[in-house]
Write a protein that holds these residues in place. Structure first.
Motif, PDB file in Angstrom:
ATOM      1  N   GLY A   1      50.292  26.228  85.426  1.00 57.72           N
ATOM      2  CA  GLY A   1      50.497  24.722  85.310  1.00 57.72           C
ATOM      3  C   GLY A   1      50.177  24.391  83.629  1.00 57.72           C
ATOM      4  N   ALA A   2      49.295  24.761  83.026  1.00 55.70           N
ATOM      5  CA  ALA A   2      49.028  24.682  81.658  1.00 55.70           C
ATOM      6  C   ALA A   2      49.913  25.290  80.831  1.00 55.70           C
ATOM      7  N   LEU A   3      50.748  26.558  80.886  1.00 59.60           N
ATOM      8  CA  LEU A   3      51.665  27.042  80.169  1.00 59.60           C
ATOM      9  C   LEU A   3      52.921  26.420  80.401  1.00 59.60           C
ATOM     10  N   ALA A   4      53.256  25.806  81.428  1.00 61.66           N
ATOM     11  CA  ALA A   4      54.469  24.960  81.879  1.00 61.66           C
ATOM     12  C   ALA A   4      54.329  23.688  80.949  1.00 61.66           C
ATOM     13  N   ALA A   5      53.127  23.308  80.922  1.00 61.12           N
ATOM     14  CA  ALA A   5      52.919  22.200  79.663  1.00 61.12           C
ATOM     15  C   ALA A   5      53.115  22.408  78.247  1.00 61.12           C
ATOM     16  N   ARG A   6      52.948  23.749  78.029  1.00 63.18           N
ATOM     17  CA  ARG A   6      52.798  24.253  76.629  1.00 63.18           C
ATOM     18  C   ARG A   6      51.589  23.793  76.174  1.00 63.18           C
TER      19      ARG A   6
ATOM     20  N   ARG B   1      44.325  17.447  68.576  1.00 62.51           N
ATOM     21  CA  ARG B   1      43.764  15.986  68.596  1.00 62.51           C
ATOM     22  C   ARG B   1      45.143  15.201  68.265  1.00 62.51           C
ATOM     23  N   PRO B   2      45.761  14.173  69.114  1.00 60.68           N
ATOM     24  CA  PRO B   2      46.775  13.486  68.967  1.00 60.68           C
ATOM     25  C   PRO B   2      46.784  12.685  67.608  1.00 60.68           C
ATOM     26  N   ARG B   3      47.869  12.696  66.957  1.00 63.83           N
ATOM     27  CA  ARG B   3      47.872  11.986  65.574  1.00 63.83           C
ATOM     28  C   ARG B   3      48.504  10.329  65.681  1.00 63.83           C
ATOM     29  N   VAL B   4      48.216   9.625  64.735  1.00 63.80           N
ATOM     30  CA  VAL B   4      48.565   8.334  64.809  1.00 63.80           C
ATOM     31  C   VAL B   4      49.951   8.245  65.054  1.00 63.80           C
ATOM     32  N   ALA B   5      50.619   9.184  64.497  1.00 61.62           N
ATOM     33  CA  ALA B   5      52.119   9.148  64.753  1.00 61.62           C
ATOM     34  C   ALA B   5      52.647   9.432  66.298  1.00 61.62           C
ATOM     35  N   ASP B   6      51.803  10.196  66.974  1.00 60.62           N
ATOM     36  CA  ASP B   6      51.993  10.516  68.443  1.00 60.62           C
ATOM     37  C   ASP B   6      51.934   9.094  69.305  1.00 60.62           C
ATOM     38  N   PHE B   7      50.765   8.334  69.129  1.00 58.67           N
ATOM     39  CA  PHE B   7      50.719   7.049  69.565  1.00 58.67           C
ATOM     40  C   PHE B   7      51.784   6.168  69.264  1.00 58.67           C
TER      41      PHE B   7
ATOM     42  N   SER C   1      54.769   6.806  68.497  1.00 57.52           N
ATOM     43  CA  SER C   1      56.234   7.053  68.919  1.00 57.52           C
ATOM     44  C   SER C   1      56.048   7.473  70.409  1.00 57.52           C
ATOM     45  N   LEU C   2      54.926   7.322  71.084  1.00 59.19           N
ATOM     46  CA  LEU C   2      54.985   7.768  72.577  1.00 59.19           C
ATOM     47  C   LEU C   2      55.563   7.064  73.426  1.00 59.19           C
ATOM     48  N   ARG C   3      56.246   5.759  73.432  1.00 59.20           N
ATOM     49  CA  ARG C   3      57.068   5.155  74.220  1.00 59.20           C
ATOM     50  C   ARG C   3      58.532   5.439  73.909  1.00 59.20           C
TER      51      ARG C   3
ATOM     52  N   ASN D   1      55.282  15.398  72.256  1.00 58.36           N
ATOM     53  CA  ASN D   1      54.112  14.194  71.825  1.00 58.36           C
ATOM     54  C   ASN D   1      52.915  14.695  72.259  1.00 58.36           C
ATOM     55  N   ARG D   2      51.978  14.610  71.548  1.00 53.58           N
ATOM     56  CA  ARG D   2      50.833  15.302  72.002  1.00 53.58           C
ATOM     57  C   ARG D   2      49.893  14.212  73.141  1.00 53.58           C
ATOM     58  N   VAL D   3      50.197  13.221  73.164  1.00 57.10           N
ATOM     59  CA  VAL D   3      49.657  12.246  74.128  1.00 57.10           C
ATOM     60  C   VAL D   3      50.153  12.355  75.334  1.00 57.10           C
ATOM     61  N   ALA D   4      51.482  12.464  75.320  1.00 53.86           N
ATOM     62  CA  ALA D   4      52.335  12.943  76.927  1.00 53.86           C
ATOM     63  C   ALA D   4      51.987  14.199  77.082  1.00 53.86           C
ATOM     64  N   ARG D   5      51.796  15.150  76.347  1.00 49.00           N
ATOM     65  CA  ARG D   5      51.861  16.512  76.720  1.00 49.00           C
ATOM     66  C   ARG D   5      50.417  16.646  77.491  1.00 49.00           C
TER      67      ARG D   5
END
Length: 410
Positions: free
Chosen positions: A314-319, A356-362, A364-366, A378-382
């Motif tokens: 499952g973790a591998l599938a989420a990269r 750690r998610p970057r400011v840019a990840d937050f 561009s999240l939506r 996107n690190r938050v979504a991932r």
């Protein structure tokens, strides 16, 4: 533009719009049904505000959704560690998926999701009149919807959410106007909502009753001897039901609000089934050791490999990061001995630490999650995806391990 021209324009904007007027307890409610992504609905709100005077304005928003509209950047302050530790990762992911359904429609026509609600909120502020937030918290609604249906029907809920992410068909603006016959949440879950009475009750009918009670509650707080006039802006899928409740409700509105705002208790039978399965498996492992030490060691190895292996997949599938994959593999087999944060939560927290998610990840999240590939980039979504896939992998691994171990003993 003259006052006469303005009146004519406003009348044109209101032509054909679903509007009902309800008198209750000395209060006149002008209820406007809208589509949540529609230029016409925005213009209808503005036209009503231009042509009539109101003592209060009510909108189909809860506190959290209203805050999101007032401060679209607030989600950037989200603490992923706390979201995961408090068991809110699934709810945050569901809310994000629902936002993609709105944004997909909005991007086609340049109308922001909930623009008509924002217009009503701005109108209340400009006229210095009270703003009433009358909808139930979206998290409560989703939880009540989830608990209202059976185990297999929950796959329909998940399917509806996933479909809203992967659907890419261009929608004609006339079709968007047809959303006035439904509701945003109902539309996101597609036909499943209309075919499931419990789900429809949670998503639509309960909110009709809740919002009617909230209107009465707010009116009771603000109205004294003088009648007042209230503009109510709601999705048109709620228009008929809300107006009916507004006319006939007799119960104390505060009691109705409190009853419908309760989060349903978690069903215990899935927990007991899971506990029973684990106990059965470990009884089988104990029996295997009783018969033969080598057979017992093999059964224990199978438990570790199946549960840890599927969780790691499952973790591998989420990269996920290699350390997150390793954490999933270690955490899943010892889940029965470690109550609290699930294996998916542990793996997700390692992912947050390692990447750690970057400011840019937050920022561009939506935008990123509108496209399915964004859930992996996107690190938050991932991180949220990792939580979900590892949790699912752990469950699959437990059943697969149990089946394999019991089969080896027969």
């Amino acid at each position: 533009m003259s006052a006469t021209d303005s009146t004519l324009l406003s009348a044109s904007d209101l032509k054909g719009q679903p509007i009902e007027r309800v008198q209750r307890d000395g209060v006149e409610y002008i209820v406007l049904g809208t589509a949540h992504v529609s230029r016409t609905s925005v213009e209808a709100v503005q036209a009503l505000l231009a042509t009539e005077s109101f003592d209060a304005i009510a909108v189909e928003l809860c506190d959290s959704r209203a805050q999101g509209m007032r401060d679209p950047e607030a989600f950037k302050q989200m603490d992923l560690f706390q979201v995961i530790r408090q068991g809110k990762a699934g709810m945050v992911a569901a809310s994000l998926v629902l936002s993609t359904f709105q944004k997909r429609l909005a991007d086609q026509y340049g109308v922001q999701p909930g623009a008509e609600m924002k217009a009503a909120m701005d109108g209340a502020e400009a006229r210095n009149v009270p703003l009433w937030l009358i909808d139930r918290e979206v998290g409560t609604t989703l939880k009540r919807a989830w608990h209202s249906v059976g185990f297999w029907q929950r796959f329909g809920l998940l399917g509806g959410l996933l479909a809203s992410v992967f659907e890419r068909e261009t929608i004609d603006e006339k079709e968007i106007e047809k959303l006035k016959q439904g509701d945003l949440l109902e539309s996101a879950f597609s036909e499943f909502a209309t075919e499931s009475a419990p789900l429809y009750r949670s998503l639509i009918a309960e909110r009709d009753a809740y919002m009617a009670a909230r209107l009465r509650e707010e009116a009771g707080r603000s109205v004294t001897a003088n009648p007042c006039k209230v503009l109510v802006v709601i999705g048109a899928g709620h228009l008929k039901g809300l107006c009916e409740h507004l006319r006939i409700q007799q119960a104390d509105p505060s009691n109705t609000v409190a009853e419908l705002a309760q989060t349903p208790p978690k069903s215990q039978w899935p927990k007991w089934i899971a506990v029973g399965l684990v106990l059965l498996i470990f009884a089988a492992i104990g029996y295997a050791f009783h018969r033969n030490a080598a057979l017992g060691a093999q059964a224990l190895r199978d438990w570790v490999l199946f549960t840890g292996g599927f969780a790691a997949l499952g973790a591998l599938a989420a990269r996920a990061h290699p350390l997150s994959i390793l954490a999933a593999f270690i955490a899943a087999p010892i889940k029965p001995f470690r109550p609290g944060i699930p294996a998916g939560g542990i793996s997700a927290m390692v992912e947050v630490w390692a990447r750690r998610p970057r400011v840019a990840d937050f920022e561009s999240l939506r935008d990123d999650i509108v496209h399915w590939s964004g859930w992996w980039t996107n690190r938050v979504a991932r991180t949220l995806l990792n939580f979900f896939l590892v949790s699912v992998g752990t469950i699959i691994g437990e059943y697969a391990a149990g089946f394999h171990i019991l089969k080896s003993l027969l």
